[in-house]
Write a protein that holds these residues in place. Structure first.
Motif, PDB file in Angstrom:
ATOM      1  N   VAL A  39       0.867  -1.186   0.000  1.00 31.78           N
ATOM      2  CA  VAL A  39       0.000   0.000   0.000  1.00 31.78           C
ATOM      3  C   VAL A  39       0.898   1.229   0.000  1.00 31.78           C
ATOM      4  O   VAL A  39       1.678   1.421   0.932  1.00 31.78           O
ATOM      5  CB  VAL A  39      -0.908   0.037   1.246  1.00 31.78           C
ATOM      6  CG1 VAL A  39      -1.719   1.325   1.279  1.00 31.78           C
ATOM      7  CG2 VAL A  39      -1.824  -1.162   1.291  1.00 31.78           C
ATOM      8  N   THR A  41       0.993   5.451  -0.179  1.00 33.62           N
ATOM      9  CA  THR A  41       0.156   6.640  -0.055  1.00 33.62           C
ATOM     10  C   THR A  41       1.025   7.888  -0.124  1.00 33.62           C
ATOM     11  O   THR A  41       2.214   7.841   0.146  1.00 33.62           O
ATOM     12  CB  THR A  41      -0.608   6.653   1.291  1.00 33.62           C
ATOM     13  OG1 THR A  41       0.337   6.516   2.334  1.00 33.62           O
ATOM     14  CG2 THR A  41      -1.622   5.530   1.384  1.00 33.62           C
ATOM     15  N   GLU A  63       8.681   6.804   3.768  1.00 35.81           N
ATOM     16  CA  GLU A  63       8.819   5.878   4.886  1.00 35.81           C
ATOM     17  C   GLU A  63       8.317   4.507   4.454  1.00 35.81           C
ATOM     18  O   GLU A  63       7.391   4.397   3.642  1.00 35.81           O
ATOM     19  CB  GLU A  63       8.060   6.383   6.122  1.00 35.81           C
ATOM     20  CG  GLU A  63       8.767   7.554   6.773  1.00 35.81           C
ATOM     21  CD  GLU A  63       8.090   8.059   8.031  1.00 35.81           C
ATOM     22  OE1 GLU A  63       8.475   9.137   8.512  1.00 35.81           O
ATOM     23  OE2 GLU A  63       7.165   7.378   8.529  1.00 35.81           O
ATOM     24  N   TYR A  64       8.930   3.480   5.017  1.00 35.40           N
ATOM     25  CA  TYR A  64       8.667   2.107   4.584  1.00 35.40           C
ATOM     26  C   TYR A  64       8.431   1.256   5.819  1.00 35.40           C
ATOM     27  O   TYR A  64       9.064   1.474   6.862  1.00 35.40           O
ATOM     28  CB  TYR A  64       9.903   1.604   3.821  1.00 35.40           C
ATOM     29  CG  TYR A  64       9.953   0.140   3.480  1.00 35.40           C
ATOM     30  CD1 TYR A  64       9.490  -0.326   2.254  1.00 35.40           C
ATOM     31  CD2 TYR A  64      10.503  -0.794   4.366  1.00 35.40           C
ATOM     32  CE1 TYR A  64       9.575  -1.683   1.927  1.00 35.40           C
ATOM     33  CE2 TYR A  64      10.582  -2.146   4.041  1.00 35.40           C
ATOM     34  CZ  TYR A  64      10.115  -2.581   2.822  1.00 35.40           C
ATOM     35  OH  TYR A  64      10.200  -3.909   2.500  1.00 35.40           O
ATOM     36  N   GLY A  65       7.532   0.329   5.732  1.00 32.72           N
ATOM     37  CA  GLY A  65       7.319  -0.593   6.844  1.00 32.72           C
ATOM     38  C   GLY A  65       6.748  -1.897   6.333  1.00 32.72           C
ATOM     39  O   GLY A  65       6.184  -1.953   5.240  1.00 32.72           O
ATOM     40  N   LEU A  67       4.120  -4.999   7.536  1.00 32.94           N
ATOM     41  CA  LEU A  67       3.223  -5.516   8.564  1.00 32.94           C
ATOM     42  C   LEU A  67       3.865  -6.783   9.140  1.00 32.94           C
ATOM     43  O   LEU A  67       4.522  -7.536   8.423  1.00 32.94           O
ATOM     44  CB  LEU A  67       1.854  -5.845   7.982  1.00 32.94           C
ATOM     45  CG  LEU A  67       1.002  -4.677   7.493  1.00 32.94           C
ATOM     46  CD1 LEU A  67      -0.467  -5.100   7.443  1.00 32.94           C
ATOM     47  CD2 LEU A  67       1.129  -3.447   8.369  1.00 32.94           C
ATOM     48  N   ASP A 116       4.292   6.994   1.955  1.00 32.69           N
ATOM     49  CA  ASP A 116       4.347   5.861   2.877  1.00 32.69           C
ATOM     50  C   ASP A 116       4.148   4.569   2.106  1.00 32.69           C
ATOM     51  O   ASP A 116       3.172   4.455   1.345  1.00 32.69           O
ATOM     52  CB  ASP A 116       3.246   5.985   3.945  1.00 32.69           C
ATOM     53  CG  ASP A 116       3.595   7.032   4.989  1.00 32.69           C
ATOM     54  OD1 ASP A 116       4.519   6.788   5.763  1.00 32.69           O
ATOM     55  OD2 ASP A 116       2.962   8.107   4.992  1.00 32.69           O
ATOM     56  N   CYS A 117       5.046   3.625   2.304  1.00 27.62           N
ATOM     57  CA  CYS A 117       4.956   2.343   1.620  1.00 27.62           C
ATOM     58  C   CYS A 117       4.871   1.256   2.676  1.00 27.62           C
ATOM     59  O   CYS A 117       5.836   1.033   3.411  1.00 27.62           O
ATOM     60  CB  CYS A 117       6.185   2.123   0.738  1.00 27.62           C
ATOM     61  SG  CYS A 117       6.379   3.431  -0.496  1.00 27.62           S
ATOM     62  N   ASP A 118       3.721   0.608   2.786  1.00 28.26           N
ATOM     63  CA  ASP A 118       3.533  -0.416   3.809  1.00 28.26           C
ATOM     64  C   ASP A 118       3.251  -1.747   3.140  1.00 28.26           C
ATOM     65  O   ASP A 118       2.265  -1.896   2.412  1.00 28.26           O
ATOM     66  CB  ASP A 118       2.411  -0.003   4.763  1.00 28.26           C
ATOM     67  CG  ASP A 118       2.875   1.124   5.691  1.00 28.26           C
ATOM     68  OD1 ASP A 118       2.713   2.304   5.328  1.00 28.26           O
ATOM     69  OD2 ASP A 118       3.448   0.813   6.746  1.00 28.26           O
ATOM     70  N   ILE A 120       1.965  -5.297   2.780  1.00 28.46           N
ATOM     71  CA  ILE A 120       0.929  -6.169   3.344  1.00 28.46           C
ATOM     72  C   ILE A 120       1.360  -7.622   3.198  1.00 28.46           C
ATOM     73  O   ILE A 120       1.133  -8.446   4.071  1.00 28.46           O
ATOM     74  CB  ILE A 120      -0.418  -5.959   2.600  1.00 28.46           C
ATOM     75  CG1 ILE A 120      -0.831  -4.483   2.601  1.00 28.46           C
ATOM     76  CG2 ILE A 120      -1.509  -6.837   3.199  1.00 28.46           C
ATOM     77  CD1 ILE A 120      -1.185  -3.923   3.940  1.00 28.46           C
TER      78      ILE A 120
END
Lengths: 242, 242, 242, 242, 242, 242
Positions: A39, A41, A63-65, A67, A116-118, A120
């Protein structure tokens, strides 16, 4: 080595770009490269970092995360560990650097867009998927700012995409999945614009050093992949590069 | 006060429960209450917390997070701030406590199930959505463990769901969205089992103290909501409570 | 179950309220519920949190801590661990929320009162003791501000107290000590004003879910306890609610 | 300079030593030097630090903290700041070092006694009050361990006390209060045993360097103070040094 | 006890002071006491700490660190551990305090000089070497500021040096190396000015308490050492004390 | 653009390699590329990271830091900020990855060599200087382990060096200093072995994307530089690659 789903050596995984996935963000994109799902944004921040104050210039940061359950082994939450890992910081610095080249920061004006790059679900290539999807979120955000007359002219000067390549069991491969990446002799990430100019190369020998011939081969594969990804980005009919 | 989409005072938002959303997790559920979207996953950890070692008893714990762009104002990433906020910890303690009552921890054996609840989009009621979806992820994980013969018998003893209620402009309302929640005089969260026994009540006067009559009214609304949510959970044909 | 000291089921422990215990604080109270001893203090801070700047409105906030030896097992110092636990944050958020309902924040003006609650000795019920003693410290601080003409009119609009109840071995009990609390099936905390209007309810099934009848029974016990505590607060002859 | 309460230059403030103040601790002492009030406790930990494992030797360590309202300006809670200040660490290292000289660590056996010193009210001299009260808590803890037969013989080999001195407006003074300490030219802390042997000297020029004559004068004052404090400790009839 | 290299009891190790070691710093000194090597630098910061704003007064502060391989056992990097140890903070507070007495802070004006002391190799006495070399870096920085007309007059009012002494196997020794320091009964650090006035004494019994006679003996040794160090500092022809 | 000191476009700065600079380390090297000065050390740790336990395989890891005054603007100490920056972590991950390719980790056995690279003075190219000097420290450490018979056979399989290149004002340059690096259009770091096989390429467009021709040109420059550096490393007569 047989690739899963009978993929050819220079074939991308199934690519999906879903802009507008998150309603609260100015721009967003749910990007899938096969089983890698991210995801992305984009949000506006009217403040710039201290070193840009009163320069008239804007900034793009990322920013990167991941889950905790995006990986097959649960990853400890960085908010619980109390800090971002070196790998996370390295990736988000790369994403920010890559997307800054897409924009004329003076035309953006003294404001910041945060990407923001998350992740999944992770199956290899999360950093290049983040750049590819992050560009879409950025373009959508800019489109919104133009519509709302927060921006007078389009600051996007270049369309950006990224892909990984590698050498596995002696064979050059495009768009590695996790199983391939884990066995790669050479691991490379390429960021380019839609004219195939190079924005960043990161190429690492995981086992043995490699030759210039390997570099050239992977670069050619990357060009093929980037061309296809750029076409998919264009088909979304978001604002283009000036 | 007119509710959006013409909802009645005791009417739930559109509920969606998508089990199996994340392929790498043992159990998972993408839960939506209207525009509130949460990814819930369940993973197995063969270690238990120190206080349970050599007791033969297992544990259920939960972690909660919001993606930075899940809210209309971007939320700073807790991994960047270096710690989880008090609100985050309060919510994840509630989720863990609620889901532990679903399970006979001795039947689970000396292992731990971790429930991760990550909010993709927030529009009020993220903690109750997390409990509702977390139960589904938990049930799917237990089903997997039974299939893989990692568990001999079903440790789930109770089906758990949760919903928020509140008093807004003098009217009792079921399942508040963000706009309603921000104006509530009284804000309440109810966790119950499918037989409408109470697992937890958290009820707070945001402005003026309230009477026992208000408590009774909101409890009745919650019972109606929980009944409908429990039915939706049952329709997924996951393993049920013993 | 026999209660220690032959206490009846609906009987409070010995209550002591010692205002003015700490000479350096604007207001303070050493509160004892039996062997639970808490030092509560109130200090003035001329700054408000960012979200209240230039609104004309004030704020009440609370911090909570336990001395390492307050418990029978030494508790690691949170300053050494480098962060406050989830439990600590949950409790201090509750105390702050409860005491804010005591005050008309606009009459307080753009300033903040900080309530510190430090547990010297813990034997169950430290959070409700902190609210009860915190109210006394707050009232003493307001009295000082009026005397020193830092405030023009009394912003206290409501007298606040709190008490815990629970169900132990099937019996409803008022004001649980640590031994009772450890064995409780249901654990509840009630915050009320001196007219017995409800400010907050937190009620949790520690083992099995409970019925509405249990809720009603504990609420009745809480009303009896709050009435007695409110009388003790009034006997200190501090400034009252307007 | 006139001292408050008409104190003479070589006169201690009113000293109070209240052993047994905290019922959950193995040993404890509420110590007051005038308006400086500190709660000292001693707890047993069956584990020693890594460098002592399997050496047969024990350890004494100390932790120090100030309640936020102990000072006339509220001090931010170190648990909130996320770390102990340099001053705090310096003080607790001093307390631990001083109390270790009271004990034959081999006779203590491979276990640790932790001394917690928490300042309820600060008016100068909190570190020396902590050492003085910490010794009492330690002696009471050892007495308990002997009674419970956890220890076979008394490991205390020396009785320890501490006091501050200083030069203010050219005059040597014993036991400085906060107002005096803030104006001191020279600030000194002395730790001694009851035979007036020196355990530690810390002596600092706050403004101008000082001469050996000043050192000698303050040392003489310290000897007078320590003698009186040691007598007060002995009057508690706790276990003495072997 | 035979000292290494046949040193006499009151003999310093080979002393080297190399000003200007780091070209980017305003002032710097590579100081060696035998095998103890420390890089000291001085930088100007036009901001003072909050408590000095608008007072017209300046500040001197110090930071201290050890390279991981400076010690024979590798020391974990404090940047990795996420905090400075108590020992580090104690040492840097001492260095700052000592060097502040060298300067008339009002003549410095509202600016701050930061002294960084980084230990490249440690063999005992790193804190006293840091003070000695830090003074040289400070003097060189002041000389630069005068040359560049950033300062109008010399704010240095006192020349500062430091040395350690101790009692090992009953013998008083000057300038302990690591092997001696590890076996010391008494460990002392003295900071003095070039006229042998005392700035700070820290003297600690590592095993048994000591007598006033020991204090006097070590003080005499320290005076001899400081005299020699001060002469070496003067031979650098940096700016002197006014 | 004229280079300082009249350097040619493909000319290295003055290179100095000083092995054995830190006596407490198993291996060490003080490396200078012009005004860039780095202390590199190697230490043995008999423990390996968890993922290698009981595999018989060893590990090489690296840590990197800059002294606060190494740069012309003082850099805040990471030990004070409480964490390593993203840049620091990125660099130390690169150093570790590069030096691991120098060693057959199975021949090293289940032990770890830690390479610490601390920048005393920074003038561009600190990461490549760290790799170059880190290799020397590593080779010296291995030589020591062979001499002390802690290792039976030489695990070094490849000699590693690194250099930066870039395009500044349209011209390709070898070994950028800070002033050149700050103005570079393209910034590249190359890690190679002494046979000019490639270990890692990191190449970034700082302003505009670049062409394959630029990549080829910089690669040729890097090969020239690496050849010279490798010769300098060999002249130290340390143990060579098998």
């Amino acid at each position: 080595m047989k690739r899963s789903n009978g993929r050819k050596e220079d074939e991308l995984r199934q690519l999906f770009l879903g802009p507008g996935f998150v309603k609260n963000a100015l721009g967003s994109c749910f990007v899938k490269f096969g089983d890698t799902h991210v995801v992305c944004t984009a949000t506006l921040d009217e403040k710039v970092p201290p070193f840009l104050r009163n320069t008239g210039s804007g900034w793009i940061t990322a920013e990167y995360g991941m889950l905790p359950c995006s990986s097959s082994e649960r990853i400890e939450r960085e908010a619980v560990k109390g800090k971002q890992s070196g790998r996370t910081q390295e990736i988000q610095r790369l994403i920010g650097r890559a997307l800054r080249t897409a924009v004329d920061l003076r035309l953006l004006g003294e404001r910041q867009i945060k990407i923001d790059c998350d992740v999944i679900q992770a199956d290899g290539g999360t950093r290049t998927a983040s750049i590819t999807g992050g560009y879409v979120a950025l373009a959508q955000a800019v489109q919104q700012l133009l519509r709302r007359r927060r921006l007078d002219c389009n600051p996007i000067v270049r369309q950006i995409a990224a892909i990984s390549c590698g050498i596995v069991d002696g064979a050059a491969l495009l768009d590695l999945d996790y199983a391939e990446d884990s066995n790669a002799d050479v691991d490379a990430n390429f960021v380019m614009d839609s004219d195939l100019n190079i924005v960043e190369i990161q190429m690492t020998a995981e086992k043995n050093p490699f030759s210039k011939a390997s570099l050239d081969k992977l670069l050619a594969f990357a060009e093929k992949g980037i061309k296809e990804i750029a076409t998919a980005q264009q088909s979304l009919n978001l604002i283009g590069a000036k």
